[in-house]
Motif scaffolding. Structure first.
Motif, PDB file in Angstrom:
ATOM      1  N   SER A   1      73.037  63.762  74.448  1.00 32.27           N
ATOM      2  CA  SER A   1      71.778  64.058  73.540  1.00 32.27           C
ATOM      3  C   SER A   1      70.977  63.028  73.425  1.00 32.27           C
ATOM      4  N   ILE A   2      71.412  61.762  72.997  1.00 33.39           N
ATOM      5  CA  ILE A   2      70.730  60.499  72.599  1.00 33.39           C
ATOM      6  C   ILE A   2      69.893  60.213  73.867  1.00 33.39           C
ATOM      7  N   ALA A   3      70.268  60.223  74.883  1.00 33.32           N
ATOM      8  CA  ALA A   3      69.622  60.009  76.375  1.00 33.32           C
ATOM      9  C   ALA A   3      68.458  60.927  76.437  1.00 33.32           C
ATOM     10  N   SER A   4      68.658  62.214  75.915  1.00 31.54           N
ATOM     11  CA  SER A   4      67.429  63.242  75.927  1.00 31.54           C
ATOM     12  C   SER A   4      66.442  62.876  74.918  1.00 31.54           C
ATOM     13  N   SER A   5      66.610  62.024  73.870  1.00 30.44           N
ATOM     14  CA  SER A   5      65.809  61.784  72.828  1.00 30.44           C
ATOM     15  C   SER A   5      64.862  60.526  73.126  1.00 30.44           C
ATOM     16  N   LYS A   6      65.226  59.934  74.475  1.00 32.94           N
ATOM     17  CA  LYS A   6      64.597  58.629  74.543  1.00 32.94           C
ATOM     18  C   LYS A   6      62.992  58.749  74.913  1.00 32.94           C
ATOM     19  N   PRO A   7      62.479  59.966  75.540  1.00 31.65           N
ATOM     20  CA  PRO A   7      61.214  59.882  75.704  1.00 31.65           C
ATOM     21  C   PRO A   7      60.342  60.193  74.388  1.00 31.65           C
ATOM     22  N   TYR A   8      61.146  60.921  73.292  1.00 35.46           N
ATOM     23  CA  TYR A   8      60.248  60.787  72.081  1.00 35.46           C
ATOM     24  C   TYR A   8      59.958  59.364  71.589  1.00 35.46           C
ATOM     25  N   PHE A   9      61.106  58.553  71.681  1.00 32.94           N
ATOM     26  CA  PHE A   9      60.669  57.251  71.073  1.00 32.94           C
ATOM     27  C   PHE A   9      59.699  56.436  72.044  1.00 32.94           C
ATOM     28  N   GLU A  10      59.860  56.670  73.155  1.00 33.95           N
ATOM     29  CA  GLU A  10      58.738  55.865  74.270  1.00 33.95           C
ATOM     30  C   GLU A  10      57.520  56.062  74.010  1.00 33.95           C
ATOM     31  N   LYS A  11      57.093  57.281  73.010  1.00 29.80           N
ATOM     32  CA  LYS A  11      55.816  57.416  72.898  1.00 29.80           C
ATOM     33  C   LYS A  11      55.211  56.137  72.053  1.00 29.80           C
ATOM     34  N   ILE A  12      56.138  55.745  71.134  1.00 31.77           N
ATOM     35  CA  ILE A  12      55.792  54.974  70.034  1.00 31.77           C
ATOM     36  C   ILE A  12      55.900  53.465  70.610  1.00 31.77           C
ATOM     37  N   THR A  13      54.605  53.088  70.589  1.00 31.32           N
ATOM     38  CA  THR A  13      54.170  51.604  70.821  1.00 31.32           C
ATOM     39  C   THR A  13      54.174  50.533  70.041  1.00 31.32           C
ATOM     40  N   VAL A  14      54.025  51.020  68.784  1.00 32.04           N
ATOM     41  CA  VAL A  14      53.699  50.138  67.614  1.00 32.04           C
ATOM     42  C   VAL A  14      54.472  50.203  66.234  1.00 32.04           C
ATOM     43  N   HIS A  15      54.967  49.617  65.733  1.00 32.73           N
ATOM     44  CA  HIS A  15      56.088  49.724  64.612  1.00 32.73           C
ATOM     45  C   HIS A  15      55.236  49.013  63.425  1.00 32.73           C
ATOM     46  N   ASP A  16      54.838  49.955  62.385  1.00 33.02           N
ATOM     47  CA  ASP A  16      54.180  49.201  61.172  1.00 33.02           C
ATOM     48  C   ASP A  16      55.068  48.556  60.473  1.00 33.02           C
ATOM     49  N   ASN A  17      55.057  47.341  59.984  1.00 37.97           N
ATOM     50  CA  ASN A  17      56.006  46.681  59.154  1.00 37.97           C
ATOM     51  C   ASN A  17      55.401  46.424  57.465  1.00 37.97           C
ATOM     52  N   GLY A  18      54.744  47.379  57.091  1.00 41.42           N
ATOM     53  CA  GLY A  18      54.270  47.203  55.934  1.00 41.42           C
ATOM     54  C   GLY A  18      52.584  47.487  55.738  1.00 41.42           C
ATOM     55  N   SER A  19      51.867  47.078  57.018  1.00 41.34           N
ATOM     56  CA  SER A  19      50.473  47.246  57.008  1.00 41.34           C
ATOM     57  C   SER A  19      49.901  47.891  58.195  1.00 41.34           C
ATOM     58  N   LEU A  20      48.823  48.772  58.065  1.00 36.49           N
ATOM     59  CA  LEU A  20      48.433  49.359  59.262  1.00 36.49           C
ATOM     60  C   LEU A  20      47.114  48.619  59.570  1.00 36.49           C
ATOM     61  N   GLU A  21      46.715  47.708  59.023  1.00 35.64           N
ATOM     62  CA  GLU A  21      45.600  46.820  59.329  1.00 35.64           C
ATOM     63  C   GLU A  21      45.953  45.876  60.431  1.00 35.64           C
ATOM     64  N   LYS A  22      44.777  45.724  61.307  1.00 32.12           N
ATOM     65  CA  LYS A  22      44.965  44.728  62.354  1.00 32.12           C
ATOM     66  C   LYS A  22      44.613  43.472  61.910  1.00 32.12           C
ATOM     67  N   ALA A  23      45.667  42.464  62.145  1.00 34.82           N
ATOM     68  CA  ALA A  23      45.238  40.946  61.803  1.00 34.82           C
ATOM     69  C   ALA A  23      44.071  40.400  62.576  1.00 34.82           C
ATOM     70  N   ASP A  24      42.872  40.754  62.313  1.00 34.61           N
ATOM     71  CA  ASP A  24      41.748  40.516  62.788  1.00 34.61           C
ATOM     72  C   ASP A  24      40.885  39.503  62.019  1.00 34.61           C
ATOM     73  N   ARG A  25      40.155  38.621  62.767  1.00 34.29           N
ATOM     74  CA  ARG A  25      39.400  37.695  61.692  1.00 34.29           C
ATOM     75  C   ARG A  25      38.208  38.359  61.030  1.00 34.29           C
TER      76      ARG A  25
END
Length: 538
Positions: free
Chosen positions: A291-315
Motif C-alpha cells: 500500500s505504501i509503495a502505491s502511494s509513492k506517485p502521489y508524493f512524487e508530485k510534490i517538489t517543494v516543501h514550504d517551511n513557513g513561507s511561500l515567498e521566494k527568497a529573491d532580492r
C-alpha cells in the motif's frame, strides 16, 4: 512520505511509543494465559486467579491505549494532510505561468481532494498499522523465545522471508498507483468541464449526453481505483499464502517440541495465538508495504516543501525610476507569430494605450511585461536591467494587472479588494471612489461585506470590473496594466475610472482598448498601434 512523519515527529513518536506498549501488552497476554492454564492444571486456584486478573488488566490497558492512539492518529493525519496541501500549493507557486496553465483546474482540484484521500488510505493509515504490526511481530517472537530458542529462529526466518518477498512486487504496485492518479485526474477534469457546460447541454436538449458523460467520468474515477486494488489484492494474497506456509511450519515444530516434552503441553494453547500473531502480522506487513509503495506517485508530485513561507527568497526589485524599454521584441505561439520586432518605450508616470485588431499581440505584450511568457526574443528592460534577471514574482510586485475576464473569489467584496491585507479607511474610500464602485455599494444592503458568489455570479459584469479596478488601485503598485478592464462599464462609469487613472501623476498606465475615441486618445501620452505591418499596408 517520511518527510511528513519527521516533520511531526513529536506527535508521531508518541503514537509509535503507545503502539509499542499496546503490542507488548497484547502479546504477553498469551504468556499470562499459558501460566493461568498451567496453574489450573496444577490445581492452584490462587495462581490461576492471579494470572487471570493480570490478563484482564492487560485487556483494559490495551483498550485505553487504542482509544488514545485513535484520537492522536486522527489529529496527526489532519496536520499532515494540511501540510501536504500547503506543499502542493508551494509547488504550484514555483511553476511558470505557462507550466501552470498547461493543466486544467480540475486536475489541480483532483490533487487537493482525491490525491489527499488516496494518501490517507495508502500511506498514513498503513504506515501506523505497519508500525503496530511490526511491534506485534517483534513482541510475539520474544514471547515465543520464552518457550524455546528454536521458535525464535523459526520466527525470524519467517519474518525475513516475508519482509523480502514484497520487494518483488514494489515496481508493479508503484506503476498501478501512478496510473490510478493520472487517470483519475483526467476524469475529474472532464467532469468539471461537463458540469460547466450544463446549461448549454440543457438548452440544446442534450440530456442524454450529460448523463452519458457523467457515467463515463464516474467510471474514469472508479475504474483506475478498482484496477489498483485488484493488483494489490492479487499480490497480497500470493504473499499471504507464503505467510500461511511459514505459520504451518512453525506450528508443526511446536507440536513436535511438545510431544518431545521440551515445552509444556499448555504452550500449545497460548503459542497458537502467538504464532497467528506472527503470521498475521507478517501478512499485514506485506499488505501495508504494498500500500505504501502505491502511494509513492502521489508524493512524487510534490517538489517543494514550504517551511513557513511561500515567498521566494529573491532580492528586492527597486521601484521603477525611469521606465520600460522594449527592444526588437518578437513572440510566437507555436508557428503563429503575434509580435515581431517591436520597439516600444513606457516612461514612468506616463499613460499609454495599446490598440489594434484581435490577435495582434496586445494581451501577449502585457503578459511578457509580467514575466509570464519567458520564450521571447529581443529584450525587455526595467530601468536598463534585463527583465530576465528578475523572477516573475519580482516583476509582479511592481505591477497590478486587470484582465478582461475578471475573476473574483467566492467571498465578500472587501476580501476581493484587499486579498486579506489591512488598509486604512481612507485608502479604501479612495479606491472605491476612483473605481466608481461607491454608487454600487450604496444599493447593496451588506455594502463591502456583500458576498459576490462563485466567480462573482452575484454581480454584473461592470460591477466585477469595478471591484477588480479597486483591487488594483488599493495595492498601490506604480505600474498598472489593463486588458480591456473597462469594457463592461457604461460610458459614465468608464469616464470616471479612466479619468482617475489618467490624472494620477505617479501611475504608469498601459491600457488595451479596441474603442478609443479621438478625444480620449488625446489624453494619453502615446498610443501604440500594434496592427501587424502586413495588415497596415492593406
Amino acid at each position: 512520505m517520511f518527510y511528513y512523519i519527521k516533520k511531526f515527529w513529536k506527535m508521531s513518536g508518541i503514537i509509535i511509543f503507545m503502539l509499542f506498549i499496546d503490542a507488548g501488552l497484547s502479546s504477553y497476554r498469551s504468556l499470562a494465559l499459558m501460566e493461568s492454564l498451567e496453574e489450573l492444571v496444577r490445581g492452584n486456584f490462587r495462581g490461576f486467579l492471579f494470572w487471570t486478573l493480570l490478563n484482564l488488566l492487560c485487556v483494559v490497558l490495551v483498550q485505553v491505549f487504542v482509544a488514545v492512539e485513535d484520537i492522536l492518529g486522527k489529529h496527526v493525519i489532519r496536520k499532515m494532510n494540511n501540510q501536504v496541501r500547503r506543499d502542493m500549493a508551494a509547488t504550484m507557486l514555483q511553476m511558470s505561468h505557462g507550466e501552470f496553465h498547461k493543466r486544467q483546474t480540475g486536475e489541480y482540484l483532483s490533487e487537493f481532494t482525491k490525491d489527499i484521500d488516496q494518501i490517507e488510505s495508502l500511506a498514513w493509515g498503513p504506515f501506523f498499522n505497519w508500525i503496530s504490526m511490526a511491534f506485534t511481530v517483534m513482541h510475539s517472537i520474544i514471547a515465543l523465545s520464552c518457550l524455546h530458542w528454536s521458535l525464535t529462529v523459526a520466527s525470524l526466518a519467517s519474518a525475513l522471508i516475508m519482509s523480502l518477498a514484497p520487494k518483488l512486487f514494489d515496481k508493479k504496485m508503484e506503476a498501478a498507483g501512478a496510473a490510478c492518479t493520472r487517470e483519475q485526474a483526467k476524469a475529474v477534469s472532464k467532469l468539471k468541464d461537463l458540469l460547466a457546460g450544463y446549461d448549454v447541454l440543457r438548452v440544446f436538449g442534450r440530456n442524454r449526453r450529460f448523463l452519458q458523460g457523467v457515467s463515463q467520468c464516474s467510471d474514469g474515477i472508479e475504474g483506475p481505483a478498482f484496477r489498483r486494488l485488484r493488483t494489490q489484492t492479487i499480490t497480497g494474497k500470493v504473499l499471504a499464502v507464503a505467510g500461511i506456509l511459514c505459520q504451518g511450519g512453525i506450528s508443526i515444530w511446536i507440536g513436535f517440541l511438545s510431544f518431545q516434552g521440551v515445552i509444556l503441553q499448555t504452550a500449545l494453547f497460548g503459542s497458537g495465538k502467538l504464532i497467528s500473531a506472527v503470521a498475521d502480522g507478517l501478512n499485514a506487513l506485506t499488505d501495508f508495504r504494498l500500500s505504501i509503495a502505491s502511494s509513492k506517485p502521489y508524493f512524487e508530485k510534490i517538489t517543494v516543501h514550504d517551511n513557513g513561507s511561500l515567498e521566494k527568497a529573491d532580492r528586492e526589485m527597486l521601484p521603477m525610476r525611469n521606465g520600460i524599454a522594449v527592444e526588437h521584441l518578437s513572440f510566437r505561439y507555436g508557428e503563429k507569430t503575434v509580435l515581431e520586432d517591436r520597439n516600444l518605450r513606457f516612461e514612468k508616470g506616463k499613460k499609454y494605450a495599446l490598440t489594434g485588431p484581435s490577435g495582434c499581440g496586445k494581451s501577449t505584450l502585457l503578459k511578457l511585461l509580467l514575466g509570464w511568457l519567458p520564450d521571447y526574443t529581443g529584450t525587455i528592460r526595467f530601468d536598463g536591467t534585463d527583465a530576465r534577471d528578475y523572477t516573475p514574482e519580482q516583476l509582479q510586485r511592481q505591477m497590478s494587472y486587470i484582465e478582461q475576464d475578471v475573476f473574483l473569489f467566492n467571498t465578500t467584496i472587501r476580501e476581493n479588494i484587499t486579498l486579506g491585507e489591512e488598509f486604512t479607511d481612507e485608502q479604501m474610500e479612495r479606491a472605491l471612489g476612483d473605481s466608481a464602485l461607491t454608487g454600487d455599494l450604496a444599493h447593496m444592503p451588506e455594502g463591502l461585506d456583500t458576498v459576490v458568489g462563485e466567480e462573482g455570479s452575484n454581480l454584473s459584469g461592470g460591477q466585477k470590473q469595478r471591484v477588480a479596478i479597486a483591487r488594483a488601485l488599493i495595492h498601490d503598485c506604480s505600474i498598472l496594466l489593463i486588458d480591456e478592464g473597462t469594457s463592461a462599464l457604461d460610458q459614465k462609469n468608464a469616464d470616471i475610472v479612466e479619468q482617475s487613472l489618467l490624472s494620477n501623476p505617479d501611475l504608469t498606465l498601459i491600457l488595451i482598448s479596441h474603442h478609443l475615441t479621438a478625444e480620449r486618445k488625446k489624453q494619453f501620452d502615446r498610443v501604440y498601434d500594434l496592427t501587424p505591418a502586413h495588415l497596415s499596408a492593406l
